[in-house]
Design an enzyme around this catalytic site. Structure first.
Site, PDB file in Angstrom:
ATOM      1  N   HIS A   8       0.840  -1.200   0.000  1.00 58.39           N
ATOM      2  CA  HIS A   8       0.000   0.000   0.000  1.00 58.39           C
ATOM      3  C   HIS A   8       0.875   1.250   0.000  1.00 58.39           C
ATOM      4  O   HIS A   8       2.021   1.239   0.453  1.00 58.39           O
ATOM      5  CB  HIS A   8      -0.920   0.004   1.225  1.00 58.39           C
ATOM      6  CG  HIS A   8      -0.175   0.085   2.526  1.00 58.39           C
ATOM      7  ND1 HIS A   8       0.325   1.273   3.033  1.00 58.39           N
ATOM      8  CD2 HIS A   8       0.171  -0.869   3.413  1.00 58.39           C
ATOM      9  CE1 HIS A   8       0.941   1.038   4.173  1.00 58.39           C
ATOM     10  NE2 HIS A   8       0.867  -0.262   4.426  1.00 58.39           N
ATOM     11  N   GLU A  90      -2.092  -6.795   7.696  1.00 61.74           N
ATOM     12  CA  GLU A  90      -0.768  -6.635   8.301  1.00 61.74           C
ATOM     13  C   GLU A  90      -0.723  -7.290   9.677  1.00 61.74           C
ATOM     14  O   GLU A  90      -1.752  -7.407  10.351  1.00 61.74           O
ATOM     15  CB  GLU A  90      -0.442  -5.141   8.427  1.00 61.74           C
ATOM     16  CG  GLU A  90       0.916  -4.818   9.017  1.00 61.74           C
ATOM     17  CD  GLU A  90       2.086  -5.284   8.163  1.00 61.74           C
ATOM     18  OE1 GLU A  90       2.285  -6.514   8.039  1.00 61.74           O
ATOM     19  OE2 GLU A  90       2.812  -4.422   7.631  1.00 61.74           O
TER      20      GLU A  90
END
Length: 195
Positions: A8, A90
């Site tokens: 990202h 994550e």
């Protein structure tokens, strides 16, 4: 396996070097620009298949979904035509999320020392906290489901585990890798590298 992976784009937490983990932090303007550039990179890379023939999958967190939508839009595709997979979230830094490592060091110097001794297996305090080893097990489950060429938007930790699992980078070395937000990772036929 043919897999293109994008981290990202930058968030304010990234810029401030805060432990972001599973917190749902949005992209900043730099991150939006990185995502658009990665979309243009994919569109001009001469890939093995047309982009619309890949499976597109993202972590469900906002920063990865926004990155995915900007990548797809910049590559000339419908920005909403992708799926999410929670296995790509994550790793959680538990009670440390939102703090910088320097802030953590002030109240948990002994834990920082333990983390530096074995970053791959170290699990921060907190009920939902994870180690890289735990995240790697989730990554393994994701990889076992990849059935066709895929473009994936994920997080730095997930990409570190890919280097460990596919690139055979040693545990602690993988945990220390710098994962750029403005590059595309290609995994093909057991080889791994940036394009």
């Amino acid at each position: 396996m043919l897999l293109y992976v994008i981290r990202h784009g930058q968030t304010d937490y990234n810029r401030e070097q805060r432990l972001q983990g599973a917190r749902d932090i949005p992209l900043n303007d730099t991150g939006r620009g990185q995502a658009r550039q990665n979309g243009r990179t994919l569109a001009s890379a001469g890939l093995e298949l047309p982009l619309d023939q890949f499976d597109w999958v993202s972590s469900p967190l906002a920063r990865t979904r926004e990155t995915m939508e900007l990548v797809r839009e910049s590559a000339g595709l419908d920005p909403r035509n992708y799926r999410t997979d929670a296995l790509l979230i994550e790793l959680s830094f538990g009670d440390w999320e939102g703090q910088t490592l320097e802030e953590v060091r002030r109240h948990s110097k002994d834990l920082i020392a333990a983390r530096e001794q074995d970053k791959w297996r170290f699990r921060p305090p907190g009920e939902k906290a994870e180690s890289y080893a735990m995240l790697a097990e989730r990554t393994d489950r994701f990889l076992s489901k990849v059935r066709r060429p895929t473009v994936c938007v994920a997080h730095g930790g997930v990409i570190r585990t890919l280097f460990n699992r596919i690139g055979r980078v040693a545990d602690d070395e993988a945990a220390l890798l710098d994962i750029p937000q403005d590059r595309v990772l290609k995994i093909a036929y057991g080889e791994i590298g940036w394009i």
